[in-house]
Design an enzyme around this catalytic site. Structure first.
Site, PDB file in Angstrom:
ATOM      1  N   ASP A   1       1.606  39.457  43.578  1.00 15.97           N
ATOM      2  CA  ASP A   1       0.322  39.146  42.932  1.00 15.97           C
ATOM      3  C   ASP A   1      -0.384  40.454  42.530  1.00 15.97           C
ATOM      4  OD1 ASP A   1      -1.484  37.255  41.995  1.00 15.97           O
ATOM      5  OD2 ASP A   1      -2.539  37.052  43.911  1.00 15.97           O
TER       6      ASP A   1
ATOM      7  N   HIS B   1       3.225  32.807  34.876  1.00 14.44           N
ATOM      8  CA  HIS B   1       3.259  32.099  36.160  1.00 14.44           C
ATOM      9  C   HIS B   1       2.893  30.628  35.963  1.00 14.44           C
ATOM     10  CE1 HIS B   1       0.867  30.215  39.350  1.00 14.44           C
ATOM     11  NE2 HIS B   1       1.736  30.729  40.196  1.00 14.44           N
TER      12      HIS B   1
ATOM     13  N   HIS C   1      -0.038  36.134  34.610  1.00 17.75           N
ATOM     14  CA  HIS C   1      -0.512  34.892  35.236  1.00 17.75           C
ATOM     15  C   HIS C   1      -0.304  33.680  34.324  1.00 17.75           C
ATOM     16  CE1 HIS C   1      -2.167  37.139  38.629  1.00 17.75           C
ATOM     17  NE2 HIS C   1      -2.313  35.972  39.234  1.00 17.75           N
TER      18      HIS C   1
ATOM     19  N   HIS D   1       2.978  31.666  44.897  1.00 18.75           N
ATOM     20  CA  HIS D   1       2.218  32.202  43.763  1.00 18.75           C
ATOM     21  C   HIS D   1       2.676  33.619  43.393  1.00 18.75           C
ATOM     22  CE1 HIS D   1      -1.291  32.984  41.213  1.00 18.75           C
ATOM     23  NE2 HIS D   1      -1.424  34.129  41.856  1.00 18.75           N
TER      24      HIS D   1
HETATM   25 ZN   LIG Z   1      -2.763  35.734  41.300  1.00 19.45          ZN
END
Ligand SMILES: [Zn+2]
Length: 369
Positions: free
Chosen positions: A170, A256, A253, A270
């Site tokens: 992340d 993602h 993101h 995540h």
């Molecule tokens: Zn994140």
């Protein structure tokens, strides 16, 4: 141009920091609602009693359900009944998000004590609300960030290393996404462009995880706290949080989010999906080859996915990947914060080349035969 940065009020970190929780909470109020997840209640419940005794009045609740409107309403009613003037959430992401939402409804300060360093969510002015059965419902944007984040690295070190690794994934996105928002003049999470401070902190986040990531993971595997672990926990939790909220999000993101439309990826965390989103973003945005190699090397060293197979997508065909690419480019997605227009076919190409390059580095063949 008006820029805006947003910050949590106070950040406390170190081995044994939990012992400071009573004094820290007493700065914020005199009647606390302390929300603990079941793991925390079982392993630290007794210790917490001692730590909080004599510092302020506490009502402890075990949070075991979902971060949903029903649970938030239950806790708000309980807190009102007891005259609560400060809320603390000790545990994983859903415990933290629930504590933030309850405190917001009470207009009370909130303290977050994360027991994992797996995402940059603890510092943020955001809660993710689910339905009672666990489906995503909505984002709750909060008017301010938590008043206190307290991270006991001795607790983080005892958790499985995969959590820390996901947090590195992340954090890996932070600088690249902030940098592209800076280049394009895109807005951050406050709805305005970020100041130079945000981009500087995002860069520091990247430098710390590049330098200390592998050593921190080794420390976590040994369940010990070292200076390298401290730096990476700070990067994962504080710098990544400040960097994304005040710098902004972009392609990693969004990719993602695109990958989550493929059910095979649901078992992955995540930060693991974000890490592959970073690799695809590097291809999409034509970063320098040396920089790309540096990022692949870090992912390989700490155990972040560098191939689609490592995200359960070894069998995914172009049609499936195109569905992910289209979702990544949906209207309102942060991929549109990139300094140039992005269409799904470019994302598909980036996913395929990021995967092929990852396979070739691992010794597989990237030519498809
Ligand atoms: Zn994140």
């Amino acid at each position: 141009m008006i820029t805006t940065a947003i910050f949590p009020g106070r950040y406390v970190q170190g081995a044994g920091a939990l012992a400071q929780l009573g004094d820290e909470l007493a700065r914020l109020g005199s009647q606390a609602l302390v929300l603990q997840d079941p793991f925390v209640a079982e392993h630290f419940g007794e210790q917490l009693k001692t730590i909080l005794a004599g510092k302020l009045d506490c009502h402890k609740e075990v949070f075991s359900s979902e971060c949903c409107d029903e649970e938030i309403e239950r806790l708000v009613a309980l807190a009102r009944q007891r005259g609560v003037d400060v809320v603390a959430g000790i545990g994983g992401g859903k415990t933290a998000d629930t504590a933030k939402a309850v405190a917001d409804a009470l207009k009370a300060p909130v303290a977050i004590v994360p027991t994992l360093a797996s995402t940059d969510a603890p510092c943020s002015a955001l809660s993710v609300i689910y339905t009672a059965t666990g489906e995503f419902k909505r984002y709750l944007l909060l008017p301010r960030n938590p008043d206190l984040i307290l991270v006991d690295t001795a607790i983080i070190a005892k958790a499985p290393a995969r959590f820390l690794v996901a947090g590195i994934g992340d954090a890996l996105a932070t600088w690249f996404e902030a940098e592209d928002c800076r280049a394009s003049g895109a807005n951050n999470m406050s709805g305005r462009p970020g100041p130079a401070t945000a981009y500087g902190l995002a860069r520091m986040c990247y430098e710390l995880i590049m330098k200390y990531g592998p050593l921190a993971v080794t420390a976590c595997e040994q369940q010990v706290v070292t200076p390298a672990l401290e730096r990476v926990v700070e990067a994962n939790t504080l710098l990544s949080g400040l960097g994304f909220e005040s710098g902004g999000l972009a392609a990693a993101h969004a990719i993602h989010n695109g990958l989550t439309v493929l059910p095979e990826t649901h078992h992955y965390w995540h930060g693991e999906k974000v890490a592959f989103g970073v690799l695809a973003m590097l291809m999409l945005t034509n970063r320098e080859p040396e920089l790309i190699d540096e990022v692949y090397t870090l992912c390989e060293d700490v155990g972040l996915p560098t191939t689609l197979a490592a995200l359960g997508l070894g069998e995914a065909d172009d049609a499936a990947l195109m569905r992910a690419a289209e979702a990544a480019c949906a209207a309102g997605e942060t991929i549109h914060n990139e300094p140039f227009p992005v269409a799904p076919r470019q994302v598909l190409a980036a996913l395929k080349v990021a995967d092929a390059y990852g396979r070739s580095r691992l010794g597989g063949c990237c030519h498809g035969e």
